[in-house]
Scaffold this motif. Sequence first.
Motif, PDB file in Angstrom:
ATOM      1  N   MET A  93      -6.567  -4.182  10.317  1.00  0.00           N
ATOM      2  CA  MET A  93      -7.309  -2.974   9.557  1.00  0.00           C
ATOM      3  C   MET A  93      -6.542  -1.739  10.360  1.00  0.00           C
ATOM      4  N   GLU A  94      -6.127  -1.825  11.712  1.00  0.00           N
ATOM      5  CA  GLU A  94      -5.437  -0.672  12.097  1.00  0.00           C
ATOM      6  C   GLU A  94      -4.070  -0.704  11.437  1.00  0.00           C
ATOM      7  N   GLU A  95      -3.252  -1.437  11.063  1.00  0.00           N
ATOM      8  CA  GLU A  95      -2.114  -1.590  10.719  1.00  0.00           C
ATOM      9  C   GLU A  95      -2.143  -0.942   9.132  1.00  0.00           C
ATOM     10  N   ILE A  96      -3.142  -1.316   8.551  1.00  0.00           N
ATOM     11  CA  ILE A  96      -3.308  -0.968   6.999  1.00  0.00           C
ATOM     12  C   ILE A  96      -3.896   0.342   7.027  1.00  0.00           C
ATOM     13  N   LEU A  97      -4.863   0.783   7.696  1.00  0.00           N
ATOM     14  CA  LEU A  97      -5.130   2.270   7.726  1.00  0.00           C
ATOM     15  C   LEU A  97      -4.263   3.369   8.397  1.00  0.00           C
ATOM     16  N   SER A  98      -3.342   2.824   9.017  1.00  0.00           N
ATOM     17  CA  SER A  98      -2.383   3.633   9.946  1.00  0.00           C
ATOM     18  C   SER A  98      -1.246   4.401   8.709  1.00  0.00           C
ATOM     19  N   LYS A  99      -1.422   3.787   7.462  1.00  0.00           N
ATOM     20  CA  LYS A  99      -0.730   4.316   6.280  1.00  0.00           C
ATOM     21  C   LYS A  99      -1.574   5.300   5.403  1.00  0.00           C
ATOM     22  N   PHE A 100      -2.992   5.670   5.964  1.00  0.00           N
ATOM     23  CA  PHE A 100      -3.579   6.615   4.830  1.00  0.00           C
ATOM     24  C   PHE A 100      -3.693   8.024   5.837  1.00  0.00           C
ATOM     25  N   SER A 101      -3.410   9.016   5.280  1.00  0.00           N
ATOM     26  CA  SER A 101      -3.878  10.531   5.667  1.00  0.00           C
ATOM     27  C   SER A 101      -5.372  10.931   5.370  1.00  0.00           C
ATOM     28  N   ASN A 102      -5.908  10.260   4.107  1.00  0.00           N
ATOM     29  CA  ASN A 102      -7.541  10.515   3.731  1.00  0.00           C
ATOM     30  C   ASN A 102      -7.844   9.161   3.945  1.00  0.00           C
ATOM     31  N   PRO A 103      -8.771   8.844   4.720  1.00  0.00           N
ATOM     32  CA  PRO A 103      -9.602   7.564   4.720  1.00  0.00           C
ATOM     33  C   PRO A 103     -10.080   7.042   3.313  1.00  0.00           C
ATOM     34  N   PRO A 104      -9.900   5.826   2.952  1.00  0.00           N
ATOM     35  CA  PRO A 104     -10.359   5.484   1.940  1.00  0.00           C
ATOM     36  C   PRO A 104     -11.700   4.710   1.984  1.00  0.00           C
ATOM     37  N   LYS A 105     -12.430   4.592   0.897  1.00  0.00           N
ATOM     38  CA  LYS A 105     -13.654   3.807   1.170  1.00  0.00           C
ATOM     39  C   LYS A 105     -13.266   2.338   1.353  1.00  0.00           C
ATOM     40  N   ILE A 106     -14.334   1.756   2.319  1.00  0.00           N
ATOM     41  CA  ILE A 106     -14.102   0.425   2.526  1.00  0.00           C
ATOM     42  C   ILE A 106     -15.255  -0.410   1.961  1.00  0.00           C
ATOM     43  N   HIS A 107     -14.625  -1.700   1.283  1.00  0.00           N
ATOM     44  CA  HIS A 107     -15.942  -2.520   0.700  1.00  0.00           C
ATOM     45  C   HIS A 107     -15.434  -3.974   1.305  1.00  0.00           C
ATOM     46  N   VAL A 108     -16.202  -4.610   1.537  1.00  0.00           N
ATOM     47  CA  VAL A 108     -16.054  -6.067   2.200  1.00  0.00           C
ATOM     48  C   VAL A 108     -16.747  -7.017   1.185  1.00  0.00           C
ATOM     49  N   LEU A 109     -16.228  -8.141   1.101  1.00  0.00           N
ATOM     50  CA  LEU A 109     -16.830  -9.242   0.128  1.00  0.00           C
ATOM     51  C   LEU A 109     -16.481 -10.368   0.990  1.00  0.00           C
ATOM     52  N   GLY A 110     -17.507 -11.356   1.214  1.00  0.00           N
ATOM     53  CA  GLY A 110     -17.481 -12.529   2.044  1.00  0.00           C
ATOM     54  C   GLY A 110     -18.084 -13.719   1.193  1.00  0.00           C
ATOM     55  N   PHE A 111     -17.285 -14.668   0.860  1.00  0.00           N
ATOM     56  CA  PHE A 111     -17.532 -15.908   0.097  1.00  0.00           C
ATOM     57  C   PHE A 111     -17.879 -17.049   0.909  1.00  0.00           C
ATOM     58  N   SER A 112     -18.809 -17.673   0.961  1.00  0.00           N
ATOM     59  CA  SER A 112     -19.275 -18.761   1.563  1.00  0.00           C
ATOM     60  C   SER A 112     -19.117 -18.637   3.039  1.00  0.00           C
TER      61      SER A 112
ATOM     62  N   SER B 105       0.948  -1.011   0.128  1.00  0.00           N
ATOM     63  CA  SER B 105       0.120   0.046   0.224  1.00  0.00           C
ATOM     64  C   SER B 105       0.814   1.229  -0.039  1.00  0.00           C
ATOM     65  N   SER B 106       0.338   2.106  -0.889  1.00  0.00           N
ATOM     66  CA  SER B 106       1.097   3.515  -1.006  1.00  0.00           C
ATOM     67  C   SER B 106       0.455   4.587   0.040  1.00  0.00           C
ATOM     68  N   GLY B 107      -0.790   4.231   0.680  1.00  0.00           N
ATOM     69  CA  GLY B 107      -1.390   4.888   1.511  1.00  0.00           C
ATOM     70  C   GLY B 107      -2.300   6.000   0.869  1.00  0.00           C
ATOM     71  N   ASN B 108      -2.299   5.786  -0.415  1.00  0.00           N
ATOM     72  CA  ASN B 108      -2.938   6.920  -1.678  1.00  0.00           C
ATOM     73  C   ASN B 108      -4.133   6.232  -1.948  1.00  0.00           C
ATOM     74  N   GLU B 109      -4.491   5.130  -1.853  1.00  0.00           N
ATOM     75  CA  GLU B 109      -5.575   4.316  -2.552  1.00  0.00           C
ATOM     76  C   GLU B 109      -6.814   4.856  -2.242  1.00  0.00           C
ATOM     77  N   SER B 110      -7.715   5.124  -3.094  1.00  0.00           N
ATOM     78  CA  SER B 110      -8.970   5.632  -2.653  1.00  0.00           C
ATOM     79  C   SER B 110     -10.034   4.536  -2.115  1.00  0.00           C
ATOM     80  N   GLU B 111      -9.716   3.198  -2.331  1.00  0.00           N
ATOM     81  CA  GLU B 111     -10.412   2.464  -1.845  1.00  0.00           C
ATOM     82  C   GLU B 111      -9.937   1.177  -1.571  1.00  0.00           C
ATOM     83  N   ILE B 112     -10.460   0.233  -0.430  1.00  0.00           N
ATOM     84  CA  ILE B 112      -9.959  -0.883   0.100  1.00  0.00           C
ATOM     85  C   ILE B 112     -11.073  -1.921  -0.196  1.00  0.00           C
ATOM     86  N   TRP B 113     -10.700  -3.019  -0.733  1.00  0.00           N
ATOM     87  CA  TRP B 113     -11.469  -4.153  -0.667  1.00  0.00           C
ATOM     88  C   TRP B 113     -10.809  -5.355   0.030  1.00  0.00           C
TER      89      TRP B 113
END
Length: 215
Positions: free
Chosen positions: A97-116, A19-27
């Motif tokens: 998620m705490e670890e991932i989001l710590s890289k972002f200065s602007n919060p990304p949109k968060i999408h969730v997909l669960g299979f089975s 992650s660059s911390g600049n992505e606009s969305e996370i899946w």
Amino acid sequence: MKKSIHFSYEAHYSISHESSGNESEIWIVFHGYGQLSEFFIRKFLPFDSGDRLIIAPEGTNYGYLKEFQGRVGANWMTKHERETAISNNHRYLDRLMEEILSKFSNPPKIHVLGFSQGAATATRWASRFPKQIDTMVLWAGGFAHDLHMPESREKFAETRIILVSGDRDPFLSAEVIQKQNDILQSLGKQGEKLWFSGEHEINSELLGKIINLRI
């Protein structure tokens, strides 16, 4: 006398790129029973981009898929010590998620997909996660039956809910569909129900349309 003890635990996940911390969305994509994140995420890599980060957490319970040797798969829980597994999952996913989001200065949109099996784990965790979930996709699975409804109703009030099913899924029945409809009604949601020609599997064409928000 059976007792419990807390200790540090190492868990695994797969990620589409560093992650660059600049992505606009996370899946955040949750695999099904007996799968591993490193293989599951491959279904999503065609949709990776500089603006989209894909994260596949891996269930912390492992077992051989056949007899006592060969391929190994992960699962999110079994009926044995189920509540302990749920608590462990929540702590693991919150920390991830705490670890991932710590890289972002602007919060990304968060999408969730669960299979089975991952769908129930995804909804159970997302219903109590403090950040806004923009999209919840339940693919060949559904909401956990033990959601805390008042909390979940408030949490998912602004979340787009998409339920995806194969028209030949052997695990799908009228009873299963009715239970999910009842949960949606309790949540005050309609939900978008999408079908594809197939069984208990991920359909790449439909997946791409959903991730690229063309549906």
